[in-house]
Enzyme design. Sequence first.
Site, short mmCIF file in Angstrom:
data_model
loop_
_atom_site.label_atom_id
_atom_site.label_comp_id
_atom_site.label_asym_id
_atom_site.label_seq_id
_atom_site.Cartn_x
_atom_site.Cartn_y
_atom_site.Cartn_z
N SER A 91 34.20 -6.83 46.51
CA SER A 91 34.99 -5.63 46.17
C SER A 91 36.49 -5.89 46.35
O SER A 91 37.31 -5.48 45.52
CB SER A 91 34.59 -4.46 47.08
OG SER A 91 33.26 -4.09 46.84
N ARG A 107 39.69 -6.12 43.46
CA ARG A 107 40.86 -5.25 43.58
C ARG A 107 42.15 -6.04 43.73
O ARG A 107 43.22 -5.60 43.30
CB ARG A 107 40.65 -4.27 44.75
CG ARG A 107 39.60 -3.18 44.39
CD ARG A 107 38.97 -2.62 45.63
NE ARG A 107 38.11 -1.47 45.38
CZ ARG A 107 36.82 -1.52 44.97
NH1 ARG A 107 36.26 -2.70 44.74
NH2 ARG A 107 36.12 -0.43 44.80
N GLY A 115 29.54 -4.09 37.39
CA GLY A 115 29.85 -2.67 37.30
C GLY A 115 31.25 -2.39 37.81
O GLY A 115 31.96 -1.52 37.28
N SER A 149 30.47 7.43 44.93
CA SER A 149 30.59 6.13 44.27
C SER A 149 32.02 5.63 44.37
O SER A 149 32.95 6.27 43.86
CB SER A 149 30.19 6.25 42.80
OG SER A 149 30.71 5.14 42.08
N ASP A 169 24.55 -1.51 49.18
CA ASP A 169 24.11 -2.80 48.59
C ASP A 169 23.15 -3.55 49.51
O ASP A 169 22.61 -4.59 49.13
CB ASP A 169 25.33 -3.68 48.29
CG ASP A 169 26.16 -3.11 47.14
OD1 ASP A 169 25.62 -2.32 46.35
OD2 ASP A 169 27.35 -3.45 47.04
C1 S3P Z 1 31.39 -1.27 44.58
C2 S3P Z 1 30.85 -0.02 44.75
C3 S3P Z 1 29.40 0.22 44.84
C4 S3P Z 1 28.63 -1.05 45.12
C5 S3P Z 1 29.09 -2.18 44.26
C6 S3P Z 1 30.57 -2.47 44.50
C7 S3P Z 1 32.86 -1.40 44.49
O1 S3P Z 1 28.95 0.77 43.62
O2 S3P Z 1 27.25 -0.83 44.92
O3 S3P Z 1 28.35 -3.35 44.53
O4 S3P Z 1 33.38 -2.54 44.57
O5 S3P Z 1 33.54 -0.37 44.37
P1 S3P Z 1 28.97 2.36 43.35
O6 S3P Z 1 30.37 2.82 43.32
O7 S3P Z 1 28.30 2.52 41.99
O8 S3P Z 1 28.16 2.97 44.46
#
Ligand code: S3P
Length: 429
Positions: free
Chosen positions: A22, A26, A93, A166, A314
């Site tokens: 994460s 960023r 995602g 989220s 996760d």
């Molecule tokens: C993440 C947020 C989470 C997590 C993903 C990484 C992020 O997803 O499951 O692996 O880096 O912001 P969600 O925001 O869909 O919960």
Amino acid sequence: MDLRITRTSGLVGTIEVPGDKSISHRAVMLGALANGRTRVTNFLRSADCLATAGCFRQLGVAVEDRGSEVIIEGKGLHGLKEPSDVLDAGNSGTTMRLMAGILAGQDFYSCLTGDASLRSRPMSRVTLPLTRMGATILGRANGSLAPLAIRGGGLKSIEYHLPVASAQVKSAVLLAGLFADAPSKVWEPKPSRDHTERMLGYFGAKISRRDNEITVYPEPTLTARDVYVPGDISSAAFFIVGALITPESDLTIRNVGVNPTRTGILDVLTAMGACIEVSNAGTLNGEPTADLRVRSSRLDGTEIGGSVIPRLIDEVPVLAVAAAFAGGRTVIRDAAELKVKESDRLSTTAGELRRFGAAVTETPDGLIIEGGAPLKGASCFSHGDHRIAMALAIVGLASPGETVIRDAGAVSVSFPEFADVLNSVRLQY
Ligand code: S3P
């Protein structure tokens, strides 16, 4: 690629796990939007984060991989250029949802796609608020599935109550808020990871939080900063559980990110009876870090639900593994979000654990695991999901016989060196 695992009597030694996924995403994003050169040390060179770097190159940002560090030549808040081709988020995602927030603020056309898994994951959770702010976004199924075509610019501020906890949706709205005409506010139902907020502050944006309300102010001057990415607690989690459930373990994992929005796994495992010592606390660019020492432990079943869920979202597959080796019943609830991750993780976790002989029942929003059933090595499937592949490898460490994980190449999404790190600390049985 198959991954073969046999039983081990323990994990012993000292390791580091790769940089936080994460935070790596960023760092590239804010580095690109900042003025000046951002150096990112311990950047996670995994498929997901490299997808983010690739998207920014297509947007005209120089992102140079120098081996020990990644250098981003920031273009400033308004320096991105229209890409000449489709942007590919791969399996990520975070790339797709956070990029959608940034692209909503750009006065040009862009198109975001991803692999088959990502193209089946819900995107209306970001396209709805971004459209409300004034972006034009088209996607399959009424704008709810990628590919997404985005024509951004001229954004209005928003006051938005997130329908789900989220961090990706929260971050998409906060990043779009940088380009809006007035301050934007986001409310989250339960606190989710706050790396975007911390890093925005670190790069000089004005952002504040009161309880579950976050306010971001538009048009900041972001200034390039050096970022040192701490180890990813979500990658450490596999080694933590592996050490707990094998009998002769004494494993130290150095320099792990212990941001309280991410440490639900430590709280739950400790409540189950795990011996985990946290030491050497520090801070790197606004993110808390520590060393973790984990020793073999007898675990008891527990109940996991409510506000801890976003703090370990996760880690549910590997927590289910811990529960399968614990005494008694574990109930996981309030975790329906797992159904829309890289795979439907409630179904893939339950189905694959049952191949080893575990007693796992899937419920509409979680799992029930009757711990202590005798497990046996099995042939099992990753479902193209990195965290399922690694969780199954951990089951194999503590099960007699051989475990074969099919399609285990998925681990490269977050932890390409997983098998090497594991081999460096596993004892021969
Ligand atoms: C993440 C947020 C989470 C997590 C993903 C990484 C992020 O997803 O499951 O692996 O880096 O912001 P969600 O925001 O869909 O919960």
